[in-house]
Design a protein around this motif. Structure first.
Motif, PDB file in Angstrom:
ATOM      1  N   ALA A 127      -5.833 -10.691  12.211  1.00 49.73           N
ATOM      2  CA  ALA A 127      -6.924 -10.340  13.115  1.00 49.73           C
ATOM      3  C   ALA A 127      -7.574  -9.074  12.596  1.00 49.73           C
ATOM      4  N   VAL A 128      -8.809  -8.856  12.994  1.00 53.51           N
ATOM      5  CA  VAL A 128      -9.556  -7.717  12.484  1.00 53.51           C
ATOM      6  C   VAL A 128      -8.940  -6.394  12.931  1.00 53.51           C
ATOM      7  N   LYS A 129      -8.100  -6.434  13.965  1.00 56.13           N
ATOM      8  CA  LYS A 129      -7.448  -5.194  14.409  1.00 56.13           C
ATOM      9  C   LYS A 129      -6.350  -4.749  13.450  1.00 56.13           C
ATOM     10  N   GLN A 130      -5.885  -5.638  12.603  1.00 58.18           N
ATOM     11  CA  GLN A 130      -4.811  -5.327  11.658  1.00 58.18           C
ATOM     12  C   GLN A 130      -5.375  -5.148  10.249  1.00 58.18           C
ATOM     13  N   MET A 131      -5.031  -4.017   9.614  1.00 57.80           N
ATOM     14  CA  MET A 131      -5.459  -3.820   8.228  1.00 57.80           C
ATOM     15  C   MET A 131      -4.757  -4.858   7.355  1.00 57.80           C
ATOM     16  N   PRO A 132      -5.478  -5.614   6.545  1.00 53.71           N
ATOM     17  CA  PRO A 132      -4.854  -6.657   5.743  1.00 53.71           C
ATOM     18  C   PRO A 132      -4.114  -6.083   4.543  1.00 53.71           C
ATOM     19  N   PRO A 133      -2.941  -6.617   4.213  1.00 53.05           N
ATOM     20  CA  PRO A 133      -2.206  -6.136   3.038  1.00 53.05           C
ATOM     21  C   PRO A 133      -2.940  -6.511   1.760  1.00 53.05           C
ATOM     22  N   LYS A 134      -3.091  -5.523   0.877  1.00 57.41           N
ATOM     23  CA  LYS A 134      -3.839  -5.740  -0.355  1.00 57.41           C
ATOM     24  C   LYS A 134      -3.048  -5.386  -1.611  1.00 57.41           C
ATOM     25  N   ALA A 135      -1.961  -4.632  -1.462  1.00 58.27           N
ATOM     26  CA  ALA A 135      -1.211  -4.227  -2.655  1.00 58.27           C
ATOM     27  C   ALA A 135       0.233  -3.933  -2.293  1.00 58.27           C
ATOM     28  N   LEU A 136       1.077  -4.026  -3.305  1.00 56.31           N
ATOM     29  CA  LEU A 136       2.473  -3.606  -3.240  1.00 56.31           C
ATOM     30  C   LEU A 136       2.673  -2.562  -4.322  1.00 56.31           C
ATOM     31  N   SER A 137       3.306  -1.438  -3.962  1.00 53.40           N
ATOM     32  CA  SER A 137       3.610  -0.391  -4.928  1.00 53.40           C
ATOM     33  C   SER A 137       5.112  -0.157  -4.961  1.00 53.40           C
ATOM     34  N   ILE A 138       5.696  -0.187  -6.156  1.00 53.97           N
ATOM     35  CA  ILE A 138       7.122   0.121  -6.304  1.00 53.97           C
ATOM     36  C   ILE A 138       7.294   1.264  -7.297  1.00 53.97           C
ATOM     37  N   SER A 139       8.396   1.970  -7.168  1.00 54.25           N
ATOM     38  CA  SER A 139       8.739   3.031  -8.112  1.00 54.25           C
ATOM     39  C   SER A 139       9.812   2.514  -9.065  1.00 54.25           C
ATOM     40  N   GLN A 140       9.537   2.630 -10.345  1.00 48.80           N
ATOM     41  CA  GLN A 140      10.489   2.200 -11.370  1.00 48.80           C
ATOM     42  C   GLN A 140      10.711   3.375 -12.320  1.00 48.80           C
ATOM     43  N   VAL A 141      11.668   4.205 -12.113  1.00 51.50           N
ATOM     44  CA  VAL A 141      12.914   4.179 -11.373  1.00 51.50           C
ATOM     45  C   VAL A 141      12.637   4.512  -9.893  1.00 51.50           C
ATOM     46  N   SER A 142      13.484   3.985  -8.986  1.00 56.60           N
ATOM     47  CA  SER A 142      13.288   4.238  -7.564  1.00 56.60           C
ATOM     48  C   SER A 142      13.693   5.658  -7.204  1.00 56.60           C
ATOM     49  N   GLU A 143      13.337   6.067  -5.995  1.00 52.99           N
ATOM     50  CA  GLU A 143      13.694   7.407  -5.520  1.00 52.99           C
ATOM     51  C   GLU A 143      15.189   7.553  -5.250  1.00 52.99           C
ATOM     52  N   GLY A 144      15.932   6.472  -5.358  1.00 49.85           N
ATOM     53  CA  GLY A 144      17.388   6.532  -5.294  1.00 49.85           C
ATOM     54  C   GLY A 144      18.025   6.417  -6.668  1.00 49.85           C
ATOM     55  N   GLY A 145      17.204   6.529  -7.710  1.00 49.06           N
ATOM     56  CA  GLY A 145      17.724   6.470  -9.070  1.00 49.06           C
ATOM     57  C   GLY A 145      18.065   5.084  -9.559  1.00 49.06           C
ATOM     58  N   LEU A 146      17.628   4.056  -8.833  1.00 48.53           N
ATOM     59  CA  LEU A 146      17.951   2.679  -9.194  1.00 48.53           C
ATOM     60  C   LEU A 146      16.804   2.033  -9.962  1.00 48.53           C
ATOM     61  N   VAL A 147      17.165   1.035 -10.775  1.00 50.40           N
ATOM     62  CA  VAL A 147      16.205   0.341 -11.628  1.00 50.40           C
ATOM     63  C   VAL A 147      16.058  -1.104 -11.144  1.00 50.40           C
ATOM     64  N   TYR A 148      14.831  -1.526 -10.931  1.00 52.91           N
ATOM     65  CA  TYR A 148      14.580  -2.941 -10.649  1.00 52.91           C
ATOM     66  C   TYR A 148      14.852  -3.745 -11.912  1.00 52.91           C
ATOM     67  N   ASP A 149      15.715  -4.773 -11.814  1.00 51.23           N
ATOM     68  CA  ASP A 149      15.935  -5.606 -12.992  1.00 51.23           C
ATOM     69  C   ASP A 149      14.806  -6.625 -13.125  1.00 51.23           C
ATOM     70  N   LEU A 150      14.815  -7.373 -14.211  1.00 45.43           N
ATOM     71  CA  LEU A 150      13.689  -8.258 -14.496  1.00 45.43           C
ATOM     72  C   LEU A 150      13.543  -9.368 -13.463  1.00 45.43           C
ATOM     73  N   ASP A 151      14.662  -9.870 -12.960  1.00 43.42           N
ATOM     74  CA  ASP A 151      14.589 -10.908 -11.932  1.00 43.42           C
ATOM     75  C   ASP A 151      14.004 -10.356 -10.638  1.00 43.42           C
ATOM     76  N   GLU A 152      14.389  -9.139 -10.282  1.00 44.40           N
ATOM     77  CA  GLU A 152      13.837  -8.526  -9.073  1.00 44.40           C
ATOM     78  C   GLU A 152      12.344  -8.293  -9.209  1.00 44.40           C
ATOM     79  N   LEU A 153      11.918  -7.851 -10.386  1.00 38.87           N
ATOM     80  CA  LEU A 153      10.485  -7.648 -10.617  1.00 38.87           C
ATOM     81  C   LEU A 153       9.734  -8.970 -10.537  1.00 38.87           C
ATOM     82  N   ALA A 154      10.307 -10.018 -11.134  1.00 45.42           N
ATOM     83  CA  ALA A 154       9.653 -11.327 -11.107  1.00 45.42           C
ATOM     84  C   ALA A 154       9.521 -11.845  -9.677  1.00 45.42           C
TER      85      ALA A 154
END
Length: 358
Positions: A127-154
């Motif tokens: 609905a127009v009252k809700q801002m529509p999702p347009k992007a996903l942002s991830i940190s590689q390396v994460s703020e917990g020091g973890l690494v997204y593996d290739l399967d997780e990225l895919a």
């Protein structure tokens, strides 16, 4: 001994030498020089395809400009609730997105799961009252020091494709993640669905060396203008680009990252062997997150060792920081010395022993 951040050390010798060499004589300004052209071509070689490259002096500028190219003012960008873009950049992404919103989701170790992102997107009202999702942002390396593996990225890339989201990677510690996975830059980015990358070099030997690497041509269309408006088109651009020549030469960037990761691993393993110490998350790159007794915290600080306390929001299920404990972050860099790691572990061991004897 400073383990507060990989930002606390200076620039590496090859990077500084490249700046000195680029400094001689006169060249065209505003990125119209031969060095900048060479570096852009080098990025294409590294990523195994044509890419658009825009240079920035800070990671905040790179992230804010990258997201501004992907999210309209009425849009929504999804990230982890502890992501640097939402927690550490003073609203810069939202400012440069001209009012678009960041929304943070939970996840262990500051990582997002594809199923959680998909479920959140599906839960939003259309609905127009809700801002529509347009992007996903991830940190590689994460703020917990973890690494997204290739399967997780895919898997995250597939969610983005299904729901029409641009996929942004904050690669402030890109090289540390890359050597941890043992893959190629292409395999960790566009081959897994990443559309736009904030490529960081400052934490890994650069002076002020950040780049926005764009894999989706439509996202690059306005970045020249956005960069100019943000004051990120530098007149002496060759001195920014030259840093990357020194950084990439002879795989210097990868050697730096391997050293930092190795120092963090040694630090992590040594601390984990001490009584009363446990790791909040596995050490996968160059950051270590131990939960330590207050007595050990006091002993390390009394010895002049610098590091930072850390948030408990993303601890694994069943883990907690108990009374008399504190969760801290220690960061190894390309310049961390083995003797400093050994000395910290000696001080920590002595501190634990004294505490046990009391």
């Amino acid at each position: 001994m400073n383990f507060a951040s990989d930002n606390t050390v200076g620039a590496s010798a090859p990077v500084l030498q490249a700046i000195v060499e680029a400094n001689a004589g006169a060249m065209a300004a505003y990125g119209n020089d031969e060095i900048t052209r060479r570096v852009r071509a080098r990025f294409a070689e590294i990523f195994e395809r044509d890419v658009d490259v825009f240079f920035a002096t800070t990671g905040t500028a790179a992230n804010a400009l990258a997201l501004s190219s992907a999210v309209p003012p009425y849009g929504l960008c999804i990230c982890h609730r502890e992501a640097h873009v939402i927690d550490d950049e003073c609203g810069a992404p939202e400012f440069f997105m001209h009012g678009a919103k960041l929304t943070g989701l939970p996840g262990v170790g500051a990582k997002l799961k594809a199923d959680d992102v998909a479920a959140y997107v599906k839960s939003l009202p259309r609905a127009v009252k809700q801002m529509p999702p347009k992007a996903l942002s991830i940190s590689q390396v994460s703020e917990g020091g973890l690494v997204y593996d290739l399967d997780e990225l895919a898997a995250l890339g597939a969610v983005c494709r299904e729901h029409g989201l641009a996929f942004h990677m904050d690669g402030a510690r890109f090289a540390n993640a890359l050597v941890a996975l043992g893959c190629t830059p292409a395999e960790m980015t566009w081959k897994r669905g990443v559309d736009i990358l904030s490529f960081g070099a400052t934490k890994n030997g650069g002076l002020m060396a950040e780049a926005i690497v764009v894999f989706r041509t439509d996202l690059a269309e306005a970045l020249d203008y956005r960069s100019k408006r943000a004051g990120q088109i530098i007149s002496k651009a060759r001195l920014i680009a030259a840093q990357f020549e020194g950084y990439f030469a002879d795989d210097h960037w990868l050697a730096n990252a391997r050293h930092a990761n190795r120092m963090a691993k040694a630090l992590s393993e040594g601390l984990a062997r001490l009584p009363g110490v446990r790791l909040a998350w596995p050490t996968q790159a160059n950051e270590v997150f131990p939960i330590i007794p207050h007595a050990l915290d006091r002993a390390l600080k009394a010895a002049g060792i610098l590091y930072n306390p850390w948030t408990e929001l993303s601890l694994p299920e069943g883990e907690h920081v108990g009374e008399g404990e504190v969760l801290v972050r220690l960061v190894a860099s390309w310049a961390t010395r083995e003797e400093d790691v050994h000395r910290l572990l000696e001080i920590a061991s002595s501190g634990v022993s004294r505490h046990a004897a009391e």
